[in-house]
Design a protein around this motif. Structure first.
Motif: not given
Length: 130
Positions: A23-27, A59-65
């Motif tokens: 999951d991108l949040s794990e990365v 995922e919604a985490a893409r921009k913050p990442f």
């Protein structure tokens, strides 16, 4: 754990390995963990092995990442980053990794582990001699 890192100050190298379905949040958490680690040094070269990694990028985490990697993680970095990818990586993920590499300015993509290490060594030793 699909996303891990190791800081080796004796060998002057940071390694990151991400494999399998993540999951991108794990990365994102692994990147934050590395950045917040007291042993983290942005002057050490980094080898990121993404071979075998599969991520759903919707995922919604893409921009913050991306913001985190470019602004907090990437800006104070003076050392090079070699990113290992494989031919099994889907085109959207490969494009996203390439975009981040270009945005960082100190990163390069490779499919061959030995070539990635040689590139890091050449860049870092050349920088040390200047």
């Amino acid at each position: 754990m699909p996303a891990t890192y190791h800081i080796n100050p004796d060998e002057e190298l940071i390694t990151v390995q991400i494999a399998g379905e993540v999951d991108l949040s794990e990365v994102f958490e692994a990147a934050r963990g590395l950045y917040d680690d007291p042993a983290y040094d942005p002057n050490l070269p980094l080898l990121a092995d993404l071979r075998g990694m599969r991520v759903d990028l919707r995922e919604a985490a893409r921009k913050p990442f991306n913001r985190f990697v470019i602004s907090r993680f990437g800006q104070p970095r003076s050392a090079s980053i070699a990113v290992l990818v494989d031919q099994e990586m889907d085109s959207e993920l490969c494009a996203a990794v390439y975009w981040l590499n270009c945005a960082l300015g100190v990163a390069e993509m490779f499919e061959d582990y030995d070539m990635a290490l040689k590139w890091l060594i050449r860049r870092e030793f050349a920088a040390a001699e200047q």
